[in-house]
Design an enzyme around this catalytic site. Structure first.
Site, PDB file in Angstrom:
ATOM      1  N   HIS A  55     -30.469   4.271  60.899  1.00  0.00           N
ATOM      2  CA  HIS A  55     -29.317   5.039  60.426  1.00  0.00           C
ATOM      3  C   HIS A  55     -29.643   5.684  59.082  1.00  0.00           C
ATOM      4  O   HIS A  55     -30.610   5.300  58.425  1.00  0.00           O
ATOM      5  CB  HIS A  55     -28.103   4.117  60.278  1.00  0.00           C
ATOM      6  CG  HIS A  55     -28.364   2.986  59.329  1.00  0.00           C
ATOM      7  ND1 HIS A  55     -28.933   1.799  59.740  1.00  0.00           N
ATOM      8  CD2 HIS A  55     -28.178   2.865  57.993  1.00  0.00           C
ATOM      9  CE1 HIS A  55     -29.069   0.989  58.690  1.00  0.00           C
ATOM     10  NE2 HIS A  55     -28.632   1.620  57.618  1.00  0.00           N
TER      11      HIS A  55
ATOM     12  N   HIS B 189     -32.584   8.991  53.625  1.00  0.00           N
ATOM     13  CA  HIS B 189     -33.766   8.491  54.332  1.00  0.00           C
ATOM     14  C   HIS B 189     -33.326   7.501  55.402  1.00  0.00           C
ATOM     15  O   HIS B 189     -32.230   6.963  55.352  1.00  0.00           O
ATOM     16  CB  HIS B 189     -34.730   7.800  53.358  1.00  0.00           C
ATOM     17  CG  HIS B 189     -34.198   6.519  52.826  1.00  0.00           C
ATOM     18  ND1 HIS B 189     -33.253   6.470  51.812  1.00  0.00           N
ATOM     19  CD2 HIS B 189     -34.439   5.234  53.180  1.00  0.00           C
ATOM     20  CE1 HIS B 189     -32.949   5.216  51.563  1.00  0.00           C
ATOM     21  NE2 HIS B 189     -33.644   4.433  52.382  1.00  0.00           N
TER      22      HIS B 189
END
Length: 189
Positions: A42, A125
């Site tokens: 995620h 990220h």
């Protein structure tokens, strides 16, 4: 309960990424890294930590309003990097400005709901692996270099998810955290 808010990439984007990660597993010392499972990948918007369940209704209302203020937008998983010798990650390309604004709005909503959050600059990220804390560190530079040319297919971000994170409890090697989306709110600006 331990919570975070996130953008969840679609299965097709994660499948593309997994093909690149499979190649990394052949690099030296890859077996000494703790790889994230595909079901847990995620883009965190805000990490909340432990949250009293009594705060969930107000938190949900504020997150819904924050999500509604932003339009859906495009991203793709692309490029790799590392945080020192601890974390290997894949980055994102596309409408990073809207992603950053969304993260800022979500963080503000969380704080207004009475939940403290981390106070550090947002660096979008997706974590791929973590190095174990041992005397012999794994050099993550070759891994990050191997990801530099990665560029996945564009996909549309259209919701914000509130995710419950259950940390491993058995102590079994390789056990992964379990993630459960408690609720998601559509973007709608």
């Amino acid at each position: 309960m331990r919570l975070f808010t996130a953008v969840l990439p679609p299965p097709a984007a994660l499948a593309e990424l997994e093909a690149a990660v499979d190649r990394l597993r052949g690099l030296p010392d890859a077996d000494r890294l703790r790889w994230t499972g595909t079901g847990g990948r995620h883009l965190t918007l805000a990490f909340l930590g432990e949250v009293d369940e009594a705060l969930l209704p107000g938190l949900g209302e504020r997150l819904a309003r924050a999500a509604h203020r932003h339009p859906a937008f495009g991203l793709r998983l692309a490029g790799g990097g590392r945080f020192g010798d601890r974390v290997l990650w894949i980055g994102v390309e596309g409408d990073r400005t809207t992603l950053r604004r969304l993260a800022d709005s979500v963080t503000a909503a969380v704080r207004r709901a009475g939940v403290p959050t981390e106070d550090r600059p947002y660096k979008p990220h997706l974590t791929l692996a973590r190095a174990a804390r041992t005397a012999h560190r794994v050099d993550l530079r070759p891994y990050a270099a191997a990801l530099e040319g990665f560029s996945g297919t564009d996909w549309r971000v259209d919701e914000v998810a509130l995710v419950h994170s259950r940390l491993p409890s058995s102590g079994a090697p390789g056990e992964q955290p379990r993630y459960e989306t408690l609720e998601a709110w559509p973007l709608g600006g």
